[in-house]
Scaffold this motif. Structure first.
Motif, PDB file in Angstrom:
ATOM      1  N   SER A   1       0.834  -1.199   0.000  1.00 37.67           N
ATOM      2  CA  SER A   1       0.000   0.000   0.000  1.00 37.67           C
ATOM      3  C   SER A   1       0.871   1.252   0.000  1.00 37.67           C
TER       4      SER A   1
ATOM      5  N   LEU B   1      -5.185  -1.579  -8.020  1.00 36.57           N
ATOM      6  CA  LEU B   1      -4.066  -0.825  -7.456  1.00 36.57           C
ATOM      7  C   LEU B   1      -4.481   0.630  -7.303  1.00 36.57           C
TER       8      LEU B   1
ATOM      9  N   GLU C   1       0.226   2.542  -4.885  1.00 39.39           N
ATOM     10  CA  GLU C   1       0.383   1.151  -4.466  1.00 39.39           C
ATOM     11  C   GLU C   1       1.271   0.389  -5.449  1.00 39.39           C
TER      12      GLU C   1
ATOM     13  N   ARG D   1       4.274  -0.403 -10.020  1.00 40.32           N
ATOM     14  CA  ARG D   1       3.718   0.632  -9.143  1.00 40.32           C
ATOM     15  C   ARG D   1       2.830   1.568  -9.955  1.00 40.32           C
TER      16      ARG D   1
ATOM     17  N   ARG E   1      -4.535   2.262   3.422  1.00 41.27           N
ATOM     18  CA  ARG E   1      -4.428   0.887   2.957  1.00 41.27           C
ATOM     19  C   ARG E   1      -5.818   0.451   2.513  1.00 41.27           C
TER      20      ARG E   1
END
Length: 705
Positions: A454, A485, A489, A561, A573
């Protein structure tokens, strides 16, 4: 006066040694010198051999073999001993081998004709005509030199290293100042390398025809050594090429064949600035070095060929990353550990798809050998082909499994194999990435689950649906799981080598990697390096796992990412999971996701409460509705003042209501549990459906959000 009388007068005897018959014929003087009755006679080889000192017998045996191979004179000093082993005298032997030509003789049979003459025992420090020590110390120094040379040449791993070692050898008493190694290509002489010469000195000798009147060319043609003790001898025997050698100003030359596996592969030239007589001892040293040099060059050639083949395979099969993904960053690492091979069974790939999306693939073919690498290359190509056709992730893996199953069956049916190779399988994870939405549709074939990191650095194993490894069954199903995502993240895909290397299992390996994944890094390349370093770096020796079997495995790792991360103060998160009616076992996946999100929560009892409530909420949806459950769990806020919010949504309009279950009731406690355990909870209608949610606060009061 007869010749025998003249020789007897100067204390010189004659002998004749027939190696095929095993007999030695001596005249009276030779018999006397050997400590036998002083009369002519014929003796068995064993009787004569017993008169030589054992060490000197080994010496003469090697000298004679060298003379037989080169057709030269055999000369050595020998100590004569009596029945008790006491030294009687020292004699000098000079002999010439002559091959037998009679029809019944073996091709290797020869007769040694020579003389024996008594000489004085050499004094310590004495040298011969070539200024070489002739005492036992010289013999010991020569043996030590050959041992060191053999060890150094055996350790050389490339042709350049072999030449460097050869150039650094310091032979006892007669070290050359210039060396050259010649090879052959077709009918032409080539130079493999040289030492002690200037750049450009080799040009006249490069690409020289083998029929040239040059010593090295003759050695390659005939396989016999050539010794030139003086410039006059060189000029007399090779007048055509003498001008090429004269400019180097040397006094003696030795050209020896480089023989490996019975084939003359080239020639070795040793040039000397000082005159060298090339005595039998010196020739023996040079011949031994030439044999070791030939073996070292042959080994280096094979190693370089294998290395070039391996590097060629690596260049063609090495995992590569494709074009950049808009809004996302990708990094990858590949570490093969296949017994020295530069390629193995692990791989990763990034494939542009027809719909504008990107496919990320990571896999592991069973085994660490050449066959695993070959299967990996074929499977990788097949996956690319199926993906390029536009199939969904589940269809890509299903087709790849059928392809690999047929491929291993073909290996089994190869004719001529006494023991057909066992079928191979492969694990694989295929993810179709939508860069705009930040979603990954993942299909998994026996491969480790991905890890989602996260924005605040929490690493969570994201459990996904999966099927059997590829190649196990021809018709396998591979369900698809969607992972979202959020901005900032990161998702990590890896093979089991990253987790289990160093004696770890999946549990302890994950424990080792988690701190690395949760350490803040701005650059994904740094994260990829840190993951490999945790497994193969110095610190890995202090984090060995509990398993006795510590075999190494190939490693492939891929990290992706989604950019535009929020500020750390507001980072959250978040995890999303769909639980289908036909998959009630995925409720346990939801419980594990919540535990992972709350791995650093201050109150363990609250974690247990959250897991219990999630289980109740998801079970109620599957039991009381006909649709699927969508779980969204989010942790937000500062450490110590965070808030957990979990929502479970479904498509039913029927709202839950509290009941008063009796002691024996098996249901009806869900809302009561939420009322008792949650800091806040509720039910929100949502068009076609509803959402049940609860919140837990890490402190007594919710943080400022």
């Amino acid at each position: 006066m007869r010749t025998e009388e003249v020789l007897a007068a100067i204390a010189t005897g004659l002998w004749r040694w027939d190696n095929a018959a095993g007999t030695v014929t001596l005249d009276a003087e030779a018999a006397r010198l050997l400590g036998l009755p002083p009369e002519p006679g014929s003796y068995r080889e064993a009787a004569v051999r017993s008169r030589f000192h054992p060490v000197d017998w080994n010496e003469i045996y090697g000298v004679v073999n060298l003379a037989v191979a080169e057709g030269s004179l055999a000369e050595a000093r020998l100590r004569i001993v009596d029945e008790r082993g006491q030294v009687l005298r020292t004699v000098r032997s000079r002999s010439k081998p002559v091959f037998r030509t009679d029809e019944d003789a073996d091709s290797e049979a020869y007769v040694l004709y020579g003389t024996l003459q008594e000489v004085a025992e050499p004094q310590p420090g004495a040298t011969d005509a070539a200024h070489t020590p002739i005492t036992g110390d010289w013999r010991r120094s020569r043996e030590a030199f050959l041992l060191d040379a053999g060890r150094a040449l055996a350790e050389a791993r490339s042709t350049a290293e072999v030449l460097r070692v050869a150039g650094s050898l310091s032979m006892p008493g007669f070290s050359p100042d210039g060396l050259a190694v010649f090879g052959s290509a077709g009918e032409r002489l080539t130079i493999i390398g040289h030492h002690g010469h200037n750049i450009g000195d080799e040009e006249p000798f490069t690409d020289m025809p083998l029929d040239t009147d040059y010593p090295a060319a003759e050695v390659v043609r005939t396989g016999r050594a050539i010794y030139l003790p003086s410039p006059d001898e060189y000029r007399r025997r090779y007048p055509a090429t003498w001008p090429l050698a004269r400019r180097f100003g040397r006094q003696s030359w030795a050209f020896l064949p480089l023989v490996s596996s019975g084939r003359t592969m080239g020639a070795w030239m040793a040039g000397f600035q000082h005159p060298v007589g090339f005595s039998p001892d010196e020739r023996a040293v040079l011949s031994t070095v030439a044999r070791m040099l030939a073996q070292a060059l042959a080994r280096a050639g094979v190693a370089e060929t294998e290395r070039e083949l391996s590097l060629g395979l690596q260049r063609s099969m090495m995992p590569t990353l494709g074009p950049e993904i808009p809004g996302m960053t990708v990094a990858a690492r590949y570490v093969p550990t296949g017994g020295g091979l530069q390629v193995g069974g692990d791989w990763y790939d990034m494939i542009p798809l027809p719909n504008g999306r990107i496919a990320l693939v990571i896999g592991d073919v069973q085994g660490h050998d050449v066959r695993a690498a070959g299967l990996m290359g074929q499977l990788r190509i097949a996956l690319r082909a199926y993906a390029s056709e536009g199939h969904r992730p589940d269809a890509v893996l299903a087709r790849a499994s059928r392809f690999l199953s047929g491929l291993t069956d073909a290996y089994e049916s190869v004719e001529g194999d006494e023991e057909p190779p066992a079928p191979r399988f492969a694990t694989c994870l295929y993810a179709e990435v939508d860069p705009e939405a930040g979603t990954l549709d993942i299909a998994r074939a026996g491969h480790p689950d991905p890890v989602v990191i996260s924005a605040d650095g929490t690493a969570v194993i994201r459990q996904t649906a999966g099927g059997l490894p590829l190649g196990i069954e021809t018709d396998s199903d591979y369900p698809t799981t969607r992972v979202v995502l959020e901005p900032g993240e990161t998702i990590m895909l890896c093979t089991d080598g990253l987790i289990e290397t160093g004696g770890h299992d999946m549990a302890t390996g994950w424990t080792r990697l988690r701190p690395v994944l949760e350490k803040p890094v701005e650059d994904l390349e740094q994260l990829a390096d840190a993951l490999v370093q945790a497994v193969h770096g110095p610190t890995s020796h202090y984090t060995t796992g509990p398993l006795a079997d510590r075999r190494e495995d190939d490693i492939a790792v891929l990290v992706l990412r989604r950019e535009s991360a929020p500020a750390p103060e507001t980072a959250a998160r978040r995890s999303v999971l769909t639980i289908a009616q036909a998959e009630p076992e995925r409720i346990s996946v939801g419980r594990q996701l919540v535990r992972e999100l709350l791995h650093d929560w201050s109150d363990p009892e609250q974690v247990d409460s959250a897991v219990l409530m999630v289980s109740e909420m998801a079970t109620n949806v599957l039991v009381h509705t006909d649709g699927d459950a969508l779980m969204v769990a989010e942790v937000s806020g500062e450490q110590g003042e965070r808030r957990l919010r979990v929502e479970v949504a479904d498509a039913s309009d029927e709202l839950p209501h509290k009941r008063r279950p009796g002691e024996m009731a098996s249901s009806g406690r869900g809302l009561l549990l939420m009322e008792m355990l949650a800091d806040a909870w509720g039910v929100d209608p949502r068009g076609e459906g509803k959402s049940i949610w609860f919140e837990l606060y890490e402190s007594d009061e919710p943080g400022v959000l």
